[in-house]
Scaffold this motif. Structure first.
Motif, mmCIF file in Angstrom:
data_model
loop_
_atom_site.group_PDB
_atom_site.id
_atom_site.type_symbol
_atom_site.label_atom_id
_atom_site.label_comp_id
_atom_site.label_asym_id
_atom_site.label_seq_id
_atom_site.Cartn_x
_atom_site.Cartn_y
_atom_site.Cartn_z
ATOM 1 N N LEU A 8 13.789 -5.016 2.736
ATOM 2 C CA LEU A 8 12.645 -4.164 2.419
ATOM 3 C C LEU A 8 11.398 -5.010 2.201
ATOM 4 N N VAL A 9 10.293 -4.527 2.744
ATOM 5 C CA VAL A 9 9.021 -5.250 2.677
ATOM 6 C C VAL A 9 7.931 -4.290 2.231
ATOM 7 N N THR A 10 7.333 -4.546 1.082
ATOM 8 C CA THR A 10 6.250 -3.693 0.580
ATOM 9 C C THR A 10 4.900 -4.179 1.102
ATOM 10 N N ILE A 11 4.113 -3.252 1.623
ATOM 11 C CA ILE A 11 2.737 -3.536 2.050
ATOM 12 C C ILE A 11 1.821 -3.068 0.931
ATOM 13 N N LEU A 12 1.041 -4.001 0.373
ATOM 14 C CA LEU A 12 0.252 -3.710 -0.824
ATOM 15 C C LEU A 12 -1.186 -4.168 -0.625
ATOM 16 N N GLY A 13 -2.109 -3.490 -1.291
ATOM 17 C CA GLY A 13 -3.507 -3.900 -1.226
ATOM 18 C C GLY A 13 -4.400 -2.846 -1.848
ATOM 19 N N ARG A 14 -5.676 -3.166 -1.921
ATOM 20 C CA ARG A 14 -6.634 -2.201 -2.450
ATOM 21 C C ARG A 14 -6.795 -1.050 -1.469
ATOM 22 N N PRO A 15 -7.461 0.026 -1.871
ATOM 23 C CA PRO A 15 -7.671 1.144 -0.953
ATOM 24 C C PRO A 15 -8.457 0.731 0.291
ATOM 25 N N ASN A 16 -8.078 1.323 1.405
ATOM 26 C CA ASN A 16 -8.853 1.236 2.651
ATOM 27 C C ASN A 16 -8.869 -0.154 3.282
ATOM 28 N N VAL A 17 -7.779 -0.929 3.104
ATOM 29 C CA VAL A 17 -7.690 -2.223 3.806
ATOM 30 C C VAL A 17 -6.896 -2.113 5.098
ATOM 31 N N GLY A 18 -6.304 -0.930 5.355
ATOM 32 C CA GLY A 18 -5.589 -0.744 6.614
ATOM 33 C C GLY A 18 -4.077 -0.777 6.501
ATOM 34 N N LYS A 19 -3.538 -0.477 5.319
ATOM 35 C CA LYS A 19 -2.089 -0.548 5.123
ATOM 36 C C LYS A 19 -1.341 0.441 6.016
ATOM 37 N N SER A 20 -1.807 1.676 6.077
ATOM 38 C CA SER A 20 -1.114 2.688 6.881
ATOM 39 C C SER A 20 -1.249 2.403 8.370
ATOM 40 N N THR A 21 -2.410 1.942 8.792
ATOM 41 C CA THR A 21 -2.592 1.569 10.194
ATOM 42 C C THR A 21 -1.646 0.435 10.563
ATOM 43 N N LEU A 22 -1.502 -0.539 9.656
ATOM 44 C CA LEU A 22 -0.587 -1.655 9.884
ATOM 45 C C LEU A 22 0.849 -1.160 9.979
#
Length: 298
Positions: A8-22
């Motif tokens: 499992l790999v969590t994608i984390l970051g502030r809002p609107n950095v492109g997590k869902s697109t990634l």
């Protein structure tokens, strides 16, 4: 033959950095909604990519907020923080524009974890001067001891193979957790609600997208046709006419675009009916949040 890798790999970051697109680009399917507005993602969801030698289970999360000014923000922060538990690797996402104050909260959170953290610098396709990338990588290396630093462009797919290779190094050798043909842990009802909400985020400005939630009242297949009925919840009576628009045109546009997106994802003809109802201050009401699917696990 070596046992395949899986983790499992969590994608984390502030809002609107492109997590869902990634996430969508890595998995190769649209499973997380996107827009140019912050807070589009409100839930935790899994994106599952299965290859011949590995299965990577990506965990998409809401953007982390340094402030907890309202119950919705607090809820999304809890979901994002809980998504760090029990994973094998973290991908911290920033943009090629450089570190900003809002990145410091996610950085502090991942720096306390005892698992590998990969830094992905997103949106390098938007850099006017690529010579700025090397100083940014050097600055980033001074922030913490990242397992890897990988510049990427989630929108175009640049360097995503390199990111995936860096991730695989940290996944254990074990059998797949999910069937090879499964791409997410979410069901079609959830995806249908999200696709409606996506069009609201894309079609409206100011406070309207943040004041809305979507629930699915009916989801039924009838002779190859998907019959879907959904309610859009708003917080104030005055928000209803804004969403409806003159002669119902704005709501009709939301419905048409959401329906077309559903037909593409569900591979079926869709009949979509939308209603708008008021639930006063639902985003500040814990009971209302839970009834609309906003829990710490989701």
């Amino acid at each position: 033959m070596r046992e395949p890798r899986c983790g499992l790999v969590t994608i984390l970051g502030r809002p609107n950095v492109g997590k869902s697109t990634l996430l969508n680009r890595l998995v190769g399917e649209k499973i997380s909604i996107t827009s140019s507005r912050a807070q589009t993602t409100r839930h935790r969801l899994l994106g599952i990519k299965t290859g011949e030698q590995a299965q990577i289970v990506y965990v998409d999360t809401p953007g982390l907020h340094a402030d907890n000014k309202n119950m919705m923000n607090r809820q999304m922060n809890r979901v994002a923080a809980a998504s760090l538990l029990g994973v094998d690797c973290i991908v911290l996402l920033i943009t090629a524009g450089g570190w900003v104050e809002a990145d410091e909260h996610p950085l502090r959170l991942v720096s306390r974890q005892e698992i590998p953290v990969i830094l992905a610098i997103n949106k390098i396709d938007q850099m006017k001067d690529r010579r700025r990338l090397l100083p940014l990588i050097e600055e980033s290396g001074g922030k913490m001891n990242f397992a890897s630093i990988v510049p990427v462009a989630a929108r175009t797919g640049v360097n995503l193979d390199d990111l995936e290779k860096a991730i695989l190094e940290h996944l254990p050798h074990q059998p797949p957790l999910y069937p090879a043909d499964q791409i997410t842990d979410r069901n079609e009802r959830f995806l249908a609600a999200e696709l409606v909400r996506e069009q609201i985020f894309r079609g409206f400005h100011q406070e309207i997208p943040y004041a809305t939630a979507v629930s699915i009242d009916k989801f039924k297949r009838v002779k190859g046709l998907l019959m879907i009925e959904a309610t859009i919840w708003v917080e104030k009576e005055g928000q209803k006419p804004i969403l409806i628009g003159k002669n119902g045109e704005r709501l009709k546009t939301v419905g048409t675009r959401a329906r077309l997106a559903m037909q593409k994802i569900f591979a079926a003809k869709v009949h979509l009916s939308l209603w708008i109802k008021v639930r006063e201050a639902w985003s500040e009401n814990e009971r209302a949040l839970r009834s609309l699917g906003y829990t710490e696990e989701n």
